[in-house]
Design a protein around this motif. Sequence first.
Motif, PDB file in Angstrom:
ATOM      1  N   ASN A 257      -0.934   6.577   0.207  1.00 45.79           N
ATOM      2  CA  ASN A 257      -1.739   7.413  -0.642  1.00 45.79           C
ATOM      3  C   ASN A 257      -2.722   8.123   0.217  1.00 45.79           C
ATOM      4  O   ASN A 257      -2.213   8.381   1.035  1.00 45.79           O
ATOM      5  N   GLY A 258      -2.787   8.868  -0.488  1.00 44.13           N
ATOM      6  CA  GLY A 258      -3.997  10.199  -0.301  1.00 44.13           C
ATOM      7  C   GLY A 258      -3.463  11.063   1.215  1.00 44.13           C
ATOM      8  O   GLY A 258      -3.248  11.840   1.894  1.00 44.13           O
TER       9      GLY A 258
ATOM     10  N   PHE B  62      -9.928   6.460   1.473  1.00 41.62           N
ATOM     11  CA  PHE B  62      -9.286   4.789   1.738  1.00 41.62           C
ATOM     12  C   PHE B  62      -7.787   5.282   1.022  1.00 41.62           C
ATOM     13  O   PHE B  62      -7.666   5.607   0.016  1.00 41.62           O
ATOM     14  N   VAL B  63      -6.840   5.054   2.454  1.00 43.46           N
ATOM     15  CA  VAL B  63      -5.920   5.528   2.099  1.00 43.46           C
ATOM     16  C   VAL B  63      -4.477   3.982   2.384  1.00 43.46           C
ATOM     17  O   VAL B  63      -5.738   3.281   3.462  1.00 43.46           O
ATOM     18  N   ARG B  64      -4.402   3.656   1.848  1.00 46.40           N
ATOM     19  CA  ARG B  64      -2.711   2.880   1.859  1.00 46.40           C
ATOM     20  C   ARG B  64      -1.486   3.229   3.150  1.00 46.40           C
ATOM     21  O   ARG B  64      -1.045   3.942   3.665  1.00 46.40           O
TER      22      ARG B  64
ATOM     23  N   LEU C 167      -5.804  -1.113   4.314  1.00 48.09           N
ATOM     24  CA  LEU C 167      -5.886   0.348   3.160  1.00 48.09           C
ATOM     25  C   LEU C 167      -6.831   0.731   4.508  1.00 48.09           C
ATOM     26  O   LEU C 167      -8.319  -0.103   5.311  1.00 48.09           O
TER      27      LEU C 167
END
Length: 876
Positions: free
Chosen positions: A262-263, A292-294, A312
């Motif tokens: 995501n992000g 925060f990105v996975r 994360l």
Amino acid sequence: MSRCSLFYISLLVLVLRYSVESCVQRHVQAQVPEKLQAGYVVSKVNLDHCGFRQLYLVSNDPDFAVQTDGTILTADVITVPDDGKSFWVLVQDQRGHKWKVNHKVLQRAKRRWSPLPFNIRENDKGPFPKDVERIASDSSVNYTIKYSIEGPGVTTTPINLFSVDSINGMLRVNFAVDREEYPQFIFTARAFDRYTNQEKDLPLPITVNVQDENDNAPQFSSPLIFSVEEQSNPGTVVGQVNATDRDEPNTPHTSIRYSLLNGTDLFAINYDSGLITTRTGTLDRETQDRYFVRVEIKDMGGAPNGLSNQGLASIFLTDINDNPPTFKQSLYTAQVKENQANVLVLRIPVDDKDLKGTPNWKAVYEITKGNESGNFLIRTDPATNEGLLYVAKPLDREKQELMKLELMARNEAPLVRSSSSWKKVPIELTVTNEDEGPEFSAPILRLKVKENVPNGTLIGTYTAIDPETKSSKGIKYYKVTDPGSWINVMETTGDLKVANTIDRESPLVYNNTYNITVKAVDESQKTGTGTVLILIEDVNDNVPIIPKPDLVLCSRDGQRSSILVNAVDYDESPYSGPFTFELSKESEGKWKIKDPKPGTSVVLEQVVDMPNGVYKVPLLVKDLQGVGEEQIVSVHVCECVKEGECAAQRISSRLGVWAVLAMLLALLLLLLLCLLFVLVCSTKGEKLRMTDEYDGTGGMLLKSNTEAPGEEVKDALLVTPGSGIDGGGAMEHQTVVGAAGGALGQQAIHAGSMYQGGTQGYMTNQSMYSTGQYGGGFYGNSSYNKFSDMSILDTWRTNELYLDNKLVYFGEEEDGRFAADLLKSYGYEGVGSPAGSVGCCSVLSNQDSLDFLDSLGPKFRTLADVCMSKTERGEQ
Ligand SMILES: *[C@@H]1O[C@H](CO)[C@@H](O)[C@H](O)[C@H]1NC(C)=O
Ligand SMILES: *[C@@H]1O[C@H](CO)[C@@H](O)[C@H](O)[C@H]1NC(C)=O
Ligand SMILES: *[C@@H]1O[C@H](CO)[C@@H](O)[C@H](O)[C@H]1NC(C)=O
Ligand SMILES: *[C@@H]1O[C@H](CO)[C@@H](O)[C@H](O)[C@H]1NC(C)=O
Ligand SMILES: *[C@@H]1O[C@H](CO)[C@@H](O)[C@H](O)[C@H]1NC(C)=O
Ligand SMILES: *[C@@H]1O[C@H](CO)[C@@H](O)[C@H](O)[C@H]1NC(C)=O
Ligand SMILES: *[C@@H]1O[C@H](CO)[C@@H](O)[C@H](O)[C@H]1NC(C)=O
């Protein structure tokens, strides 16, 4: 199993190279199944020691092909005969051009068994034990062989992983193994004669490789924490995601693919390297300061069957100064009292969205307008970031009622990647009134005044006004300081009048300036002060003087000496030097001025030789204006021990007072003795004669008709102890004068007091004595000058003269005067005396008859006794 019989293929590798050393094995043996499919890897020529040379490999048997890496494969389906197959491989160096086939080498080659590495799979499911491969030794042709193995995986951990069938040489694996733990085993196989137990072949190292299975998922190897500046351009590197995979390197099992789950609208990741970059330039720390990105990592190159992991990642945005401080109001107003300095007027709050406490946040203020007269100061409150506006110099409502300022707020750091600019805000300050004390027209008034102006002269007016009413009404003036009380301040008008003589030469005047301070008091008792500087103009009120008029001139034999005389005038130019010097007429022929010209000093020169002594030289000194008075220079001409010091002074001071006094005493006594002697001699002569006449009858007798003491006797009485009163007193005085004149100062007083003890009773001139006794008073009178520079001896000579004079004087005095004053001795001539009276009544009336002389008798003897001294009588 039985199908899988083993055959031998003998490989001969001929290396035909011009170099001596060969980089490959000369003999290779391989064990292969009886039937071989095309493409079966038979063996591999180890080319590891051949470096990076380009090699050309070729097999002489068409059934086998050699690849460039040395792998030998079957070219076709072949059946290996029982006794094996032999062929050779030719290895040729790129530059090799000498070829030679040597069959003998083949025949003599020592045989050696060396199988290809075996492979087993990790995590095998079994069933176990599982056959791996059969091993065989050449010697099994001639002997019954028994095989055994030893080493890692057999006799050391993991123990008994492998076992071998001792009869047929079948190698087996007994349980599953993890490649990540044991990627390879190298153990040793040995061949023994089953009956004799003799080793029939060399020990053979056997390599078993554990084949990898994708049983490990990739792992993140570093923390997923990154930071990037806010407002960064797209593509700015944020950081790198690092991951590892325990499976075999350089295989799909460890080929990791990185991806963001995501992000992805904000950040991107490189699939292969894991490098995270920004995708947008709008990341704003003031909106959101962390993301925060996975992140997913997947092996097998991201294939669906790959193993994966997720993490994360935290991405922090760092601050840049993209926000200027902003004011909360569009106008600030405040009130400030006039005449106040260093007061806080206003606190001006600002907002800054940037990170608190950093230079991007800290405000710096600047007054862009309104500080032209420097009245204001602005500081930053470090805690609140507020602007603190101070009045540094007092404001004056009477001058300006409303102060308009403009304030600009900046940051310590410059603005970055921001379209905004520094903000400004207007400030209006109302100056409030304060009842002020009177103010003098000027804080310092300068007045020029001539010195010595008459008392009561008006020299100026110093007035004050009330700043509110602009009027002087009701203000009273008082003097605060006036060290010489020279000025009077008129209470109601502020007029300044001379109260006392203004003297420019006074010590109260510095640099021609005399200060007074004046106080103005209004009706409400408020005060103001001011200073009047009186610049005093010089007047020629001082004549030149000679500050040191007592000078010493050293006389030199046959030479005329000269001496320098200095003059000063306390006035200023042009009422001062250069001076002109003139000698008065009376000095003509004695002194002259050497090389006369105007200056501050002059040289006095002797014209004639003159004896030692003190000379008064009148000298007329005039200033530049021709004003001057006659000054007396006292020149002491003497023999000098050194320049400017008389020799006599030296002696007297060297001998000391007591020595001098002792000398004087001795001389005095000597003089007394002499006088006595003279007297005695003169009286004795006469008396002797009388005695002779008395003893020896018929001597000459002088006629005498008086019974008063004779002339000689009278003189002698002056110096006998009983009668030497006046002379002693006079001498006493002179001695003291002499001592003081010899510059003995204080000691002279002691000398005086010493004499006092002995002579007090005899003093006739008390006032003179006291003058001598107290040196202080003595210096002032004229006798000081008279005797000041005389030596003691001179003084003594003077005394001697004086005494002589006095004696002569007494000698000349009328008898009648002294008849009453002086002591007279008379013999007892009362009744019964054989001599009768010698008084007036006994004077013979009958002078005609001189017969009584023939018989003088006791009457005359009494008379003679009177004239005779006791000592003489004692001697008799
Ligand atoms: C077996 O014995 C024969 C005869 O003695 C001999 O020629 C041959 O080389 C031997 N083979 C081996 C492998 O030792
Ligand atoms: C990730 O690996 C790269 C290259 O090996 C290294 O430069 C970098 O510092 C590593 N990152 C972290 C966060 O350890
Ligand atoms: C991505 O997902 C995680 C939760 O799995 C969430 O905490 C994070 O805020 C998400 N990031 C973005 C940019 O949406
Ligand atoms: C105002 O002017 C004075 C005098 O020039 C100066 O000392 C002071 O720093 C100025 N204040 C500001 C805020 O610029
Ligand atoms: C001024 O007055 C003082 C005393 O009040 C007096 O001593 C002084 O001599 C006077 N000066 C003049 C110039 O009259
Ligand atoms: C003395 O006064 C003059 C003018 O009145 C001035 O120029 C000078 O600086 C002063 N000197 C001193 C030492 O005060
Ligand atoms: C007089 O006042 C001036 C200016 O205030 C000062 O410089 C000077 O030293 C003062 N003189 C005396 C004698 O106090």
